[in-house]
Design a protein around this motif. Structure first.
Motif, PDB file in Angstrom:
ATOM      1  N   ARG A  56      22.782 -89.977  25.244  1.00  0.00           N
ATOM      2  CA  ARG A  56      23.317 -88.707  25.709  1.00  0.00           C
ATOM      3  C   ARG A  56      22.327 -87.563  25.488  1.00  0.00           C
ATOM      4  N   GLN A  57      21.385 -87.762  24.574  1.00  0.00           N
ATOM      5  CA  GLN A  57      20.392 -86.721  24.328  1.00  0.00           C
ATOM      6  C   GLN A  57      19.584 -86.419  25.593  1.00  0.00           C
ATOM      7  N   ARG A  58      19.299 -87.443  26.389  1.00  0.00           N
ATOM      8  CA  ARG A  58      18.559 -87.204  27.628  1.00  0.00           C
ATOM      9  C   ARG A  58      19.373 -86.344  28.586  1.00  0.00           C
ATOM     10  N   MET A  59      20.669 -86.680  28.704  1.00  0.00           N
ATOM     11  CA  MET A  59      21.530 -85.888  29.575  1.00  0.00           C
ATOM     12  C   MET A  59      21.643 -84.455  29.087  1.00  0.00           C
ATOM     13  N   VAL A 128      11.248 -83.230  16.306  1.00  0.00           N
ATOM     14  CA  VAL A 128      10.072 -82.364  16.514  1.00  0.00           C
ATOM     15  C   VAL A 128       9.960 -81.971  17.981  1.00  0.00           C
ATOM     16  N   ALA A 129      10.176 -82.960  18.856  1.00  0.00           N
ATOM     17  CA  ALA A 129      10.112 -82.674  20.285  1.00  0.00           C
ATOM     18  C   ALA A 129      11.205 -81.688  20.692  1.00  0.00           C
ATOM     19  N   LEU A 130      12.406 -81.774  20.046  1.00  0.00           N
ATOM     20  CA  LEU A 130      13.479 -80.845  20.355  1.00  0.00           C
ATOM     21  C   LEU A 130      13.107 -79.419  19.946  1.00  0.00           C
ATOM     22  N   ARG A 131      12.466 -79.268  18.782  1.00  0.00           N
ATOM     23  CA  ARG A 131      12.061 -77.940  18.351  1.00  0.00           C
ATOM     24  C   ARG A 131      11.008 -77.369  19.303  1.00  0.00           C
ATOM     25  N   GLN A 132      10.064 -78.226  19.722  1.00  0.00           N
ATOM     26  CA  GLN A 132       9.065 -77.776  20.692  1.00  0.00           C
ATOM     27  C   GLN A 132       9.723 -77.405  22.018  1.00  0.00           C
ATOM     28  N   TYR A 133      10.709 -78.196  22.403  1.00  0.00           N
ATOM     29  CA  TYR A 133      11.415 -77.932  23.654  1.00  0.00           C
ATOM     30  C   TYR A 133      12.160 -76.594  23.554  1.00  0.00           C
ATOM     31  N   SER A 167      11.249 -89.590  24.299  1.00  0.00           N
ATOM     32  CA  SER A 167      11.549 -89.895  22.898  1.00  0.00           C
ATOM     33  C   SER A 167      12.972 -90.431  22.756  1.00  0.00           C
ATOM     34  N   ALA A 168      13.924 -89.805  23.477  1.00  0.00           N
ATOM     35  CA  ALA A 168      15.308 -90.299  23.431  1.00  0.00           C
ATOM     36  C   ALA A 168      15.408 -91.698  24.023  1.00  0.00           C
ATOM     37  N   GLU A 169      14.671 -91.962  25.113  1.00  0.00           N
ATOM     38  CA  GLU A 169      14.659 -93.285  25.720  1.00  0.00           C
ATOM     39  C   GLU A 169      14.125 -94.340  24.751  1.00  0.00           C
ATOM     40  N   ALA A 170      13.035 -93.993  24.060  1.00  0.00           N
ATOM     41  CA  ALA A 170      12.473 -94.928  23.077  1.00  0.00           C
ATOM     42  C   ALA A 170      13.469 -95.210  21.948  1.00  0.00           C
ATOM     43  N   ALA A 171      14.184 -94.146  21.491  1.00  0.00           N
ATOM     44  CA  ALA A 171      15.189 -94.346  20.435  1.00  0.00           C
ATOM     45  C   ALA A 171      16.327 -95.233  20.922  1.00  0.00           C
ATOM     46  N   VAL A 172      16.726 -95.015  22.195  1.00  0.00           N
ATOM     47  CA  VAL A 172      17.793 -95.856  22.753  1.00  0.00           C
ATOM     48  C   VAL A 172      17.350 -97.312  22.801  1.00  0.00           C
TER      49      VAL A 172
END
Length: 442
Positions: A56-59, A128-133, A167-172
């Motif tokens: 859901r993070q990707r969405m 980290v990617a979320l903070r950059q985003y 990153s979310a895809e890799a975690a999934v």
């Protein structure tokens, strides 16, 4: 001592209690397997929820990008709520905790912490990617609408959104791989537990079957030998207190009763043989006494005929010498002599008659003794009938296993009936002999 006590307790249990215990044990094992499967299903459901929340993070990142673009175009949108949901979801995925699972209804659920270090590291990279985003989004929204740098900031925002999605895809993928590994491990564990339970069931069933089948086979073999007439077999060994031990004890009691009946039958046969010999001897003595009696009667008859003939001669002579006194005196003297001779003959007959009477009395006493023996034989025959009846009852209680016992009981009953019938015949002969003796004495 504990094993010995448990073994003794198991042997003292009834068959119904044994089967109930085994059923309860298998029910507990089945309940354990069901509980284990429920835990596995719950774990799989939780892992599936974790994977869904990670996906859901990707969405959410796409939604956040859309909301940023709308805000930059002058349309109001709650970008902070979406950003907060992404932060809270990522924190729950890393550290565990409560998370909103349904954006429409607001339903929440508890997530476990990251299962592995690799997944936790990947989620940290996503943070980290979320903070950059977030920084790229704030930088883009901070520029005025006519600024020439908005295009560069937009590209940077989209690049960070792609990085966050990757990153979310890799975690999934990592969570899915971990879920698959967990499922395979659970399947292997379930197979192992199932095999162990199956082997335990086979072992327990084999042990119970041996405890039931082996004593029954020994009992059947012993019954076959008894049916063949072999009463010298050893009693069955009793090692438990269940219904089979009751059957074994009943068989041992029946075997003892059969042995007693056989001994009593042998005793009865010996007594019958002795009684028959005594009857034969008495009959021979009676025959001899009867012959003597017949001879004595013949002598009496001859004497009576002689007396009758002498009387006729006396009468004839009396008529002939009636005219003369001398002739009468002479005839009277002759008649007196004849009477004296007849008196001597009657005395001899009396002595012989007394001898015959003594022999008849002796024969009567022996006949009474034989009658007492016959009464004893009758009592033994009746006891044999009672023993055969008890054996038939035991055989009826044993049902199919007691058919051979019933055959033996019937044979014993037939033997007792034959002995009773033989004694009845002997009693009839003795009664006829007694009547003859009484008639002779009278």
């Amino acid at each position: 001592m504990n094993n010995a006590a448990q073994h003794s307790l198991w042997k003292s249990m009834k068959l119904r209690r044994k089967f109930s215990t085994v059923s309860v044990a298998f029910t507990c094992v089945l309940a354990g397997l069901i509980a284990f499967n429920v835990l596995v299903l719950r774990s799989q459901s939780q892992q599936s929820l974790v994977t869904d929340m990670a996906g859901r993070q990707r969405m959410l990142s796409q939604k956040f990008t859309k909301e940023v673009l709308l805000v930059s175009a002058g349309t109001s949108s709650d970008t902070q709520a979406t950003l907060k949901l992404m932060r809270d979801s990522l924190a729950a995925l890393m550290e565990g905790g409560e998370i909103v699972t349904n954006l429409d209804t607001g339903a929440k659920a508890d997530l476990p912490p990251a299962p592995t270090v690799e997944i936790r590291t990947k989620l940290a990279e996503q943070a980290v990617a979320l903070r950059q985003y977030e920084a790229a989004a704030n930088a883009y929204l901070g520029l005025p609408p006519g600024d020439t740098k908005r295009g560069e900031r937009l590209k940077e925002l989209l690049a960070n959104q792609v990085l966050l999605s990757d990153s979310a895809e890799a975690a999934v993928k990592m969570l899915g791989h971990h879920a698959d590994s967990s499922i395979q491990s659970m399947i292997a564990l379930q197979v192992a537990v199932g095999l162990i339970c199956a082997m335990a069931g086979l072992v327990v069933s084999s042990l119970i079957g041996r405890q039931i089948a082996d004593p029954l086979a020994d009992c059947a073999e012993a019954a076959r030998k008894v049916a063949e007439g072999d009463l010298r077999i050893e009693p069955l060994q009793i090692n438990s207190s269940d219904e089979i031990s009751v059957l074994q004890m009943a068989f041992n009691d029946m075997l003892a009763s059969q042995r007693d009946v056989a001994l009593q039958s042998r005793t009865v046969c010996d007594a019958l043989t002795s009684a028959a010999n005594a009857i034969l001897s008495s009959a021979q003595e009676q025959a001899a006494g009867t012959k003597q009696q017949a001879a004595a009667v013949q002598e009496i008859t001859t004497t009576v005929e002689e007396i009758s003939l002498s009387g006729k001669q006396v009468a004839e002579r009396s008529r002939q010498v009636a005219g003369t006194a001398e002739a009468v005196a002479t005839s009277g003297a002759a008649g007196l002599q004849a009477v004296r001779d007849a008196s001597v003959g009657m005395e001899a007959i009396r002595e012989q008659t007394e001898t015959v009477a003594e022999n008849i009395i002796t024969l009567s006493e022996r006949t009474q003794a034989v009658g007492e023996i016959i009464a004893t034989v009758n009592e033994i025959a009746e006891q044999s009938n009672l023993v055969a009846l008890n054996a038939a009852i035991e055989a009826a209680d044993a049902r199919d296993q007691g058919r051979r016992f019933s055959v033996v009981a019937n044979e014993i009953k037939n033997l007792a009936d034959q002995a009773k019938e033989a004694t009845s015949q002997v009693r009839g002969i003795l009664e006829q002999t007694q009547k003859g003796i009484n008639t002779s004495v009278m």
